[in-house]
Design an enzyme around this catalytic site. Structure first.
Site, mmCIF file in Angstrom:
data_model
loop_
_atom_site.group_PDB
_atom_site.id
_atom_site.type_symbol
_atom_site.label_atom_id
_atom_site.label_comp_id
_atom_site.label_asym_id
_atom_site.label_seq_id
_atom_site.Cartn_x
_atom_site.Cartn_y
_atom_site.Cartn_z
ATOM 1 N N GLY A 192 -12.682 -3.342 -47.568
ATOM 2 C CA GLY A 192 -13.739 -4.322 -47.377
ATOM 3 C C GLY A 192 -13.248 -5.747 -47.221
ATOM 4 N N CYS B 142 -1.876 -6.530 -50.689
ATOM 5 C CA CYS B 142 -2.920 -6.247 -49.708
ATOM 6 C C CYS B 142 -4.222 -6.977 -50.068
ATOM 7 C CB CYS B 142 -3.105 -4.739 -49.563
ATOM 8 S SG CYS B 142 -4.034 -4.260 -48.092
ATOM 9 N N LEU B 143 -5.290 -6.264 -50.404
ATOM 10 C CA LEU B 143 -6.511 -6.933 -50.831
ATOM 11 C C LEU B 143 -6.230 -7.850 -52.013
ATOM 12 C CD1 LEU B 143 -9.632 -7.274 -50.613
ATOM 13 C CD2 LEU B 143 -9.822 -5.377 -52.246
ATOM 14 N N GLN C 65 -5.084 -11.140 -50.838
ATOM 15 C CA GLN C 65 -6.198 -11.947 -50.339
ATOM 16 C C GLN C 65 -7.029 -12.513 -51.489
ATOM 17 O OE1 GLN C 65 -8.068 -8.939 -47.979
ATOM 18 N NE2 GLN C 65 -6.282 -8.699 -46.656
ATOM 19 N N PHE D 197 -8.121 -8.085 -42.815
ATOM 20 C CA PHE D 197 -8.348 -9.501 -43.058
ATOM 21 C C PHE D 197 -7.017 -10.172 -43.359
ATOM 22 C CE2 PHE D 197 -12.255 -7.302 -43.824
ATOM 23 C CZ PHE D 197 -13.257 -8.166 -43.389
ATOM 24 N N HIS E 100 2.400 -3.223 -47.708
ATOM 25 C CA HIS E 100 2.507 -2.219 -48.772
ATOM 26 C C HIS E 100 3.968 -1.868 -49.036
ATOM 27 C CE1 HIS E 100 -1.751 -0.936 -49.397
ATOM 28 N NE2 HIS E 100 -1.880 -1.525 -48.225
ATOM 29 N N GLU F 114 5.140 -0.098 -51.335
ATOM 30 C CA GLU F 114 5.288 1.279 -51.821
ATOM 31 C C GLU F 114 5.430 2.282 -50.688
ATOM 32 O OE1 GLU F 114 1.098 1.081 -50.638
ATOM 33 O OE2 GLU F 114 2.482 -0.298 -51.614
#
Length: 378
Positions: free
Chosen positions: A229, A254-255, A258, A299, A353, A355
């Protein structure tokens, strides 16, 4: 090709025919593409793909079946799989089921024999958009109505669909280890596994956890996970993070990258078609090393002065609500922000990422860096 039994329809009217496979029924959401050549099961079970339908650019999907060890969460989160040549093989080492059989068991519709090259080129030209996979028995008019009823990804909070309902703790609390409180906005199992392998104990908190709950057991650091999202829709998480910055080291992937950026006062924006795949070159400006990375996000963070891209390979700085922040990583495909470090309080992020589930292992060393910095600050 055999007579079409299913089709992909985009909100701009573009249609791509194919053959139905996987679960019966239809699926709608944002249609994106991934350039990974393997790891199809990891992609489908990555909570970051919630609300999205995945187009695989690699033509042959399903060659090595599925396995328990490839699960990045407890279930499939992507809403559909769009493929050129899907198979249901079960004879690969460690395979526990066939790919298409697994999709059906997960209630995930899928389509094969699609001209995925044409579909991907269309998305690259027009941008990621809403669309769906539909059986041929469903008329285009019916499909259009279903697509129009689907909310746009911009402004959408999907974290509530993937976050845990209650706190869980993983790890054995070994002597000399670190305790990490994680805001679980849809974390991948491989992220948690990499932290555990480096001696961490990890508390997995729901996304609604308060700062007091996160700090209750005196963790050595706070970790912000990946997830689906629009980060701009998660002000309640951002507010919590703002209460923690400066009290404990804060790291994000990642998110999580942000969200930490928004918490210090930076802005995010929607990319035209996102970064999804395992072949994205990123330059680490602290070492000048270029790493091939695994990515999955739609995003990005605006650069200084509101720029969407960074023209030079330089450690530019932002002035934030918590002091200076310095660019540490840059995407060499489109020059977007891929990571930064806070200079006046302890915190750092990467957009990609490390990982690598799936993907190359170039950036695994970042987990060593995270844990080492946390130990040094403890």
């Amino acid at each position: 090709m055999n007579a079409a039994t299913a089709y992909v329809l985009l909100e701009d009217g573009a249609r791509f025919d194919g053959l139905a496979c996987g679960a019966e029924g239809h699926a709608v959401g944002e249609i994106v593409f991934t350039t990974s050549m393997s790891g199809y099961q990891e992609a489908m079970t990555d909570p970051s793909y919630a609300g999205q339908l995945i187009t695989f650019t690699y033509p042959q999907i399903g060659n090595y079946g599925v396995s328990d060890e490839a699960m990045e969460s407890d279930r499939g989160h992507a809403r559909a799989a769009i493929m050129r040549a899907a198979v249901d093989h079960t004879d690969a080492p460690r395979a526990t089921a066939g790919w298409l059989s697994w999709l059906a068991s997960q209630a995930i519709p899928a389509i094969t024999d699609v001209d995925t090259r044409a579909l991907v080129r269309h998305i690259r030209d027009r941008g990621a958009m809403r669309g769906g996979v539909f059986p041929a028995s469903l008329t285009e008019q019916q499909a259009r109505e279903l697509i129009e009823a689907e909310p746009d990804m911009a402004g959408r909070d999907l974290v509530g669909d993937v976050t845990p309902k209650q706190l869980t703790v993983v790890g054995d609390g070994q002597v000399g280890g670190v305790l990490i409180a994680m805001i679980d906005t849809g974390v991948k199992r491989s992220i948690v596994r990499n932290l555990l392998e480096r001696g961490a104990t990890v508390e997995l908190h729901p996304c609604t956890a308060t700062a007091q709950e996160l700090l209750a057991n005196s963790p050595d650091a706070i970790f912000l996970a990946n997830g689906p999202g629009d980060p701009a829709s998660l002000d309640y998480v951002v507010s919590t993070v703002r209460e923690i910055i400066g009290k404990r080291p804060v790291y994000g992937i990642c998110l999580g990258h942000q969200l930490l950026c928004r918490a210090v006062g930076l802005e995010t924006y929607k990319l035209p078609f996102g970064h999804h795949g395992a072949n994205h070159p990123v330059k680490d400006l602290t070492t000048s090393v270029v790493e091939i990375t695994s990515q999955n996000h739609g995003f990005a963070v605006l650069g200084p002065n509101g720029s969407k891209t960074i023209d030079e390979d330089e450690a530019v700085r932002w002035e934030t609500d918590y002091g200076a922040a310095e660019l540490t990583h840059i995407n060499l495909y489109d020059r977007t922000v891929e990571g930064l470090a806070l200079k006046d309080v302890q915190g750092a992020t990467v957009q990609y990422h490390p990982e690598a589930g799936p993907g190359p292992n170039d950036a695994l060393h970042l987990f060593d860096r995270f844990v080492s910095e946390i130990r040094d600050a403890a």
